[in-house]
Design a protein around this motif. Structure first.
Motif, PDB file in Angstrom:
ATOM      1  N   ILE A   1       0.819  -1.208   0.000  1.00 52.70           N
ATOM      2  CA  ILE A   1       0.000   0.000   0.000  1.00 52.70           C
ATOM      3  C   ILE A   1       0.857   1.265   0.000  1.00 52.70           C
ATOM      4  N   MET A   2       1.792   1.364   0.949  1.00 55.36           N
ATOM      5  CA  MET A   2       2.573   2.594   1.079  1.00 55.36           C
ATOM      6  C   MET A   2       3.543   2.817  -0.090  1.00 55.36           C
ATOM      7  N   PRO A   3       4.246   1.797  -0.594  1.00 63.95           N
ATOM      8  CA  PRO A   3       5.091   2.026  -1.773  1.00 63.95           C
ATOM      9  C   PRO A   3       4.293   2.435  -3.005  1.00 63.95           C
ATOM     10  N   LEU A   4       3.136   1.786  -3.227  1.00 65.41           N
ATOM     11  CA  LEU A   4       2.309   2.120  -4.387  1.00 65.41           C
ATOM     12  C   LEU A   4       1.744   3.536  -4.268  1.00 65.41           C
ATOM     13  N   LEU A   5       1.296   3.901  -3.074  1.00 62.87           N
ATOM     14  CA  LEU A   5       0.806   5.264  -2.850  1.00 62.87           C
ATOM     15  C   LEU A   5       1.923   6.284  -3.099  1.00 62.87           C
ATOM     16  N   ALA A   6       3.108   5.981  -2.608  1.00 63.56           N
ATOM     17  CA  ALA A   6       4.239   6.896  -2.777  1.00 63.56           C
ATOM     18  C   ALA A   6       4.553   7.105  -4.255  1.00 63.56           C
ATOM     19  N   TYR A   7       4.593   6.012  -4.996  1.00 68.15           N
ATOM     20  CA  TYR A   7       4.871   6.096  -6.434  1.00 68.15           C
ATOM     21  C   TYR A   7       3.772   6.898  -7.148  1.00 68.15           C
ATOM     22  N   GLY A   8       2.528   6.629  -6.797  1.00 69.30           N
ATOM     23  CA  GLY A   8       1.408   7.331  -7.419  1.00 69.30           C
ATOM     24  C   GLY A   8       1.433   8.820  -7.126  1.00 69.30           C
ATOM     25  N   LEU A   9       1.700   9.193  -5.873  1.00 69.83           N
ATOM     26  CA  LEU A   9       1.733  10.605  -5.492  1.00 69.83           C
ATOM     27  C   LEU A   9       2.922  11.328  -6.129  1.00 69.83           C
ATOM     28  N   ALA A  10       4.077  10.664  -6.177  1.00 70.51           N
ATOM     29  CA  ALA A  10       5.261  11.269  -6.797  1.00 70.51           C
ATOM     30  C   ALA A  10       5.017  11.532  -8.282  1.00 70.51           C
ATOM     31  N   THR A  11       4.315  10.613  -8.927  1.00 73.36           N
ATOM     32  CA  THR A  11       3.991  10.772 -10.349  1.00 73.36           C
ATOM     33  C   THR A  11       2.922  11.840 -10.555  1.00 73.36           C
ATOM     34  N   LEU A  12       1.866  11.787  -9.746  1.00 72.18           N
ATOM     35  CA  LEU A  12       0.750  12.728  -9.870  1.00 72.18           C
ATOM     36  C   LEU A  12       1.190  14.176  -9.671  1.00 72.18           C
ATOM     37  N   PHE A  13       2.022  14.406  -8.648  1.00 75.27           N
ATOM     38  CA  PHE A  13       2.457  15.767  -8.329  1.00 75.27           C
ATOM     39  C   PHE A  13       3.720  16.182  -9.097  1.00 75.27           C
ATOM     40  N   GLN A  14       4.223  15.269  -9.940  1.00 78.59           N
ATOM     41  CA  GLN A  14       5.426  15.540 -10.747  1.00 78.59           C
ATOM     42  C   GLN A  14       6.553  16.118  -9.871  1.00 78.59           C
ATOM     43  N   LEU A  15       6.864  15.396  -8.815  1.00 73.36           N
ATOM     44  CA  LEU A  15       7.870  15.847  -7.853  1.00 73.36           C
ATOM     45  C   LEU A  15       9.263  15.852  -8.477  1.00 73.36           C
ATOM     46  N   PRO A  16      10.128  16.748  -8.020  1.00 73.41           N
ATOM     47  CA  PRO A  16      11.527  16.704  -8.443  1.00 73.41           C
ATOM     48  C   PRO A  16      12.132  15.334  -8.106  1.00 73.41           C
ATOM     49  N   PRO A  17      13.087  14.848  -8.889  1.00 72.54           N
ATOM     50  CA  PRO A  17      13.617  13.491  -8.697  1.00 72.54           C
ATOM     51  C   PRO A  17      14.029  13.155  -7.263  1.00 72.54           C
ATOM     52  N   GLU A  18      14.796  14.044  -6.621  1.00 72.31           N
ATOM     53  CA  GLU A  18      15.279  13.751  -5.263  1.00 72.31           C
ATOM     54  C   GLU A  18      14.125  13.666  -4.261  1.00 72.31           C
ATOM     55  N   VAL A  19      13.124  14.531  -4.432  1.00 73.97           N
ATOM     56  CA  VAL A  19      11.963  14.517  -3.531  1.00 73.97           C
ATOM     57  C   VAL A  19      11.109  13.276  -3.789  1.00 73.97           C
ATOM     58  N   ALA A  20      10.924  12.937  -5.068  1.00 78.84           N
ATOM     59  CA  ALA A  20      10.146  11.744  -5.428  1.00 78.84           C
ATOM     60  C   ALA A  20      10.758  10.496  -4.801  1.00 78.84           C
ATOM     61  N   VAL A  21      12.067  10.380  -4.896  1.00 73.80           N
ATOM     62  CA  VAL A  21      12.755   9.219  -4.310  1.00 73.80           C
ATOM     63  C   VAL A  21      12.606   9.230  -2.789  1.00 73.80           C
ATOM     64  N   GLY A  22      12.635  10.413  -2.180  1.00 78.06           N
ATOM     65  CA  GLY A  22      12.459  10.508  -0.728  1.00 78.06           C
ATOM     66  C   GLY A  22      11.089  10.038  -0.280  1.00 78.06           C
ATOM     67  N   VAL A  23      10.060  10.399  -1.026  1.00 76.25           N
ATOM     68  CA  VAL A  23       8.689   9.959  -0.708  1.00 76.25           C
ATOM     69  C   VAL A  23       8.581   8.445  -0.863  1.00 76.25           C
ATOM     70  N   ILE A  24       9.149   7.924  -1.941  1.00 75.97           N
ATOM     71  CA  ILE A  24       9.106   6.479  -2.191  1.00 75.97           C
ATOM     72  C   ILE A  24       9.906   5.722  -1.130  1.00 75.97           C
ATOM     73  N   LEU A  25      11.038   6.285  -0.753  1.00 75.43           N
ATOM     74  CA  LEU A  25      11.890   5.629   0.242  1.00 75.43           C
ATOM     75  C   LEU A  25      11.171   5.460   1.570  1.00 75.43           C
ATOM     76  N   VAL A  26      10.519   6.505   2.055  1.00 79.14           N
ATOM     77  CA  VAL A  26       9.788   6.377   3.324  1.00 79.14           C
ATOM     78  C   VAL A  26       8.599   5.431   3.163  1.00 79.14           C
ATOM     79  N   GLY A  27       8.019   5.391   1.951  1.00 83.87           N
ATOM     80  CA  GLY A  27       6.927   4.461   1.695  1.00 83.87           C
ATOM     81  C   GLY A  27       7.352   3.009   1.696  1.00 83.87           C
ATOM     82  N   CYS A  28       8.616   2.763   1.389  1.00 85.86           N
ATOM     83  CA  CYS A  28       9.142   1.387   1.329  1.00 85.86           C
ATOM     84  C   CYS A  28       9.738   0.927   2.658  1.00 85.86           C
ATOM     85  N   CYS A  29       9.711   1.782   3.670  1.00 84.36           N
ATOM     86  CA  CYS A  29      10.247   1.420   4.986  1.00 84.36           C
ATOM     87  C   CYS A  29       9.216   0.612   5.778  1.00 84.36           C
ATOM     88  N   PRO A  30       9.659  -0.154   6.760  1.00 83.87           N
ATOM     89  CA  PRO A  30       8.715  -0.896   7.615  1.00 83.87           C
ATOM     90  C   PRO A  30       7.986   0.051   8.545  1.00 83.87           C
TER      91      PRO A  30
END
Length: 321
Positions: free
Chosen positions: A80-109
């Protein structure tokens, strides 16, 4: 010791306040906090050691006693959290470093704060602890793999390096904590109430260092990142609850899994971001650390009061009958 226990309880109950206070201080006076940056990994290791001290073998045995619900929680955590992170990063067209940061926290336990919130919400705390324990043990494999899968669209990801980092700063300290608890159970039980203070100091220090390193980036993109983090957390809580309800788990389990999914180990996200990416990549984790310790208590308090109200109603009905 009792004085320390009282301070620890107070620090744990007012955790969000301290994160916000020192986050603000580090934003306006970054020079006073940047020195913490080299010690971020060490601080997380200490926090994870404390988590290990709170765990017992029963927390892992519960996987075999109630495999369906624990497995569901772990799968939900890592989908749920990794998919949401990827979707939000894509939807908001985040800068690369910020997009990876959102995805990274989404992939954490899940973080240990989820266990406290589940307890306050009158949810299944034992289930929450088990899901946190299992998802954390799986983190060295799943967090790098999922980050590689979802974040490599924006930046190169070294899954192997991340694997080694998580083993060193998460798995080894937790294993050491569990072993020490097994060997010195009485001594550990006496000091375990002080651990929230250690966790609060560690996470506040990590968040402050991340903010201090990124004052300019936060000034320009902070509102956007905050909006994405809030959506990520709230949607995680909501979808986690709805999926648990779909599986027809009981209400206590639904609350536990909702909180478990929505609250991430943002300290780990910050540490990995600083170690493997640009400093700004750690900002989503730092903001997540602040926000989920606001949304979590609000939700837990609401559910806790619902439980008390329904309990009183049940007692009144019994009296009438």
């Amino acid at each position: 010791m009792k004085v320390l226990e009282k301070i620890s309880t107070f620090a744990g109950n007012s955790f969000a306040f301290w994160v916000i206070l020192f986050g603000a201080l580090s934003f306006f006076f970054p020079g006073g906090f940047t020195w913490i940056a080299p010690y971020i990994a060490l601080l997380l290791g200490i926090i994870m050691f404390g988590m290990g001290l709170t765990l017992s073998l029963d927390d892992f045995k519960r996987v075999f006693k109630a495999p369906k619900v624990v497995l569901a929680g772990v799968v939900m955590q890592y989908t749920i959290m990794p998919l949401l992170a990827y979707g939000l990063a894509t939807l908001f067209q985040l800068p690369p470093e910020v997009a990876v940061g959102v995805i990274l926290v989404g992939c954490c336990p899940g973080g240990t704060a989820s266990n406290v919130m589940t307890f306050l919400a009158k949810g299944n705390t034992a289930l929450s602890v088990s899901v946190t324990a299992v998802s954390t043990v799986l983190a060295p494999i799943l967090t790098p793999a999922l980050t590689l899968l979802f974040a490599s669209h924006w930046l190169p990801v070294s899954a192997g390096s991340m694997f080694l980092s998580i083993v060193k700063i998460v798995l080894v300290p937790i294993a050491l904590g569990i072993v020490i608890r097994l060997l010195f159970q009485k001594q550990v039980e006496k000091s375990i109430k002080v651990l929230p203070l250690v966790s609060v100091i560690g996470i506040v220090a990590v968040a402050s260092a991340v903010v201090a390193l990124n004052t300019e980036n936060i000034a320009t993109t902070g509102l956007l990142i905050f909006s994405v983090v809030v959506l990520h957390n709230v949607l995680g809580l909501l979808i986690g609850f709805l999926v648990a309800r779909l599986f027809k788990f009981d209400f206590a389990d639904q609350k536990a899994l909702s909180i478990e999914v929505g609250m991430q180990n943002s300290g780990l996200g910050s540490t990995l971001a600083v170690a493997h990416f640009a400093p700004i990549t750690a900002v989503p984790s730092a903001i997540f650390s602040v926000w989920h310790n606001i949304s979590g208590p609000i939700l837990a308090t609401w559910w806790g009061k619902q439980h008390e109200t329904s309990g009183k109603a049940g007692e009144d009905n019994k009296k009438v009958v």
